[in-house]
Design an enzyme around this catalytic site. Structure first.
Site, mmCIF file in Angstrom:
data_model
loop_
_atom_site.group_PDB
_atom_site.id
_atom_site.type_symbol
_atom_site.label_atom_id
_atom_site.label_comp_id
_atom_site.label_asym_id
_atom_site.label_seq_id
_atom_site.Cartn_x
_atom_site.Cartn_y
_atom_site.Cartn_z
ATOM 1 C CB THR A 16 -0.935 0.046 1.231
ATOM 2 O OG1 THR A 16 -0.123 0.041 2.413
ATOM 3 C CG2 THR A 16 -1.907 -1.123 1.253
ATOM 4 C CD1 TRP A 17 5.419 4.155 0.456
ATOM 5 C CD2 TRP A 17 6.316 3.486 -1.488
ATOM 6 N NE1 TRP A 17 6.369 5.067 0.106
ATOM 7 C CE2 TRP A 17 6.945 4.693 -1.080
ATOM 8 C CE3 TRP A 17 6.720 2.877 -2.676
ATOM 9 C CZ2 TRP A 17 7.947 5.293 -1.826
ATOM 10 C CZ3 TRP A 17 7.727 3.480 -3.407
ATOM 11 C CH2 TRP A 17 8.332 4.671 -2.989
ATOM 12 C CG ASP A 45 3.574 -4.345 3.889
ATOM 13 O OD1 ASP A 45 4.081 -4.852 4.908
ATOM 14 O OD2 ASP A 45 4.034 -3.324 3.334
ATOM 15 C CE1 TYR A 50 5.615 2.478 3.529
ATOM 16 C CE2 TYR A 50 3.854 0.878 3.241
ATOM 17 C CZ TYR A 50 5.202 1.183 3.297
ATOM 18 O OH TYR A 50 6.133 0.197 3.120
ATOM 19 C CD GLN A 160 7.696 -5.564 4.059
ATOM 20 O OE1 GLN A 160 7.712 -4.391 3.700
ATOM 21 N NE2 GLN A 160 6.638 -6.093 4.642
ATOM 22 C CE1 TYR A 188 12.051 -3.548 1.769
ATOM 23 C CE2 TYR A 188 12.069 -2.520 -0.389
ATOM 24 C CZ TYR A 188 12.653 -2.712 0.850
ATOM 25 O OH TYR A 188 13.808 -2.038 1.161
#
Ligand code: NAP
Length: 274
Positions: A16-17, A45, A50, A160, A188
């Protein structure tokens, strides 16, 4: 995909960045996350970083009424990683996410707070039922060694890191280290943040399987049974393509072609970070 305690989580999740940054895209992003849940991409995530909390708030809206379907991952800033601040940061994330528990809480990257304090904070949050698992992000093998050696450190559920075709460094010693402890790596930027190298190798494999080069890149990350991938997608087309990639099995010939175009590491280098 199993966590070290045996609990299973989907190997393909959703990142969701950069979501919640433009009001004009909000509804599209919420619809994408919901479609992802429909497509069984139920690991979501995010991070307090963010949009400074706005991505967490957007997720709350997207999962309203569906919390129990979701395996929710969020991350704390390193400057919030001492015991007291971690607990406060977690409470703020819980509020923004509109939930009473975080499934997996990660330290976003290593900062100056002693790791032992962070582990204490994570364990306290676990005891209190605020989080179910904890882990780390952007930790190289030496950091993992240090973590594993401290009290409670072996309870880490995942690391991660940046892992994609162009960033294979973790294959040298980090992935084997994690695999030996049955700890999945969470990859990621699995599709290079949408800036995938345009190689004829990828184009050819994509044509052969009837997918796009992005699908091949994602299927390649997911070829291992100890890697979870969290691509971020905000259009229906991208989500459906990504879901399809999870079912694509690359054969030996494809993998050999990919190894020639994107060689695996031959020596230890510093862990790449975004
Ligand atoms: N721990 C950390 O330090 C860290 C660092 C970076 C990222 N992350 C996490 O990992 C997640 C994923 O990484 P990322 O967002 O950096 O990069 P990514 O998932 O590799 O790439 C996202 C980009 O690819 C595009 N895309 C998605 N599916 C596609 C497809 N099928 N075909 C073509 N383009 C496609 C997206 O466009 P649309 O949005 O238009 O669909 C977006 O621009 C993040 O969202 C975040 O949750 C963690």
């Amino acid at each position: 995909m199993a966590l070290p305690n045996g609990e299973t989580v989907p190997a393909l999740g959703q990142g969701t960045w950069q979501m919640a940054e433009r009001a004009s895209r909000r509804q599209e992003e919420i619809a994408a996350l919901r479609l992802g849940l429909d497509l069984a991409m139920t690991l979501i995530d995010t991070a307090e970083m963010y949009g400074e909390g706005r991505a967490e708030e957007l997720i709350a809206e997207a999962i309203a009424g569906r919390r129990d379907e979701v395996f929710l991952v969020t991350k704390a800033y390193p400057h919030n990683a001492d015991r007291q601040r971690l607990i406060a940061a977690c409470e703020r994330s819980l509020r923004r996410l509109g939930t009473d528990r975080i499934d997996l809480y990660l330290l976003h990257w290593r900062g100056s707070v002693p790791l032992a304090e962070t582990v204490e904070g994570f364990e306290a949050l676990k005891q209190a039922g605020k989080i179910r698992h904890w882990g780390v992000s952007n930790f190289d093998t030496a950091d993992m060694e240090e973590l594993a050696a401290m009290p409670g450190g072996a309870n880490c559920a995942t690391n991660q890191v940046l892992y994609n075709l162009s960033h294979r460094g973790s294959e040298y010693d980090l992935l084997p280290w994690l695999a030996a402890r049955r700890m999945p790596l969470m990859a990621y930027s699995p599709m290079e943040q949408g800036r995938l190298a345009r190689t004829s190798a990828l184009a050819e494999i994509a044509r052969k399987h009837g997918v796009t080069p992005y699908g091949v890149a994602l299927a390649w990350v997911l070829r291992r049974d100890d890697v979870i991938a969290i691509p971020k997608a905000s259009t229906e087309e991208h989500l459906r393509e990504n879901r399809k990639a999870a079912d694509l099995r690359l054969d030996e010939e494809d993998l050999a072609v990919i190894d020639r175009a994107f060689p695996p590491p031959s020596r230890k280098g510093p862990l790449a970070m975004d």
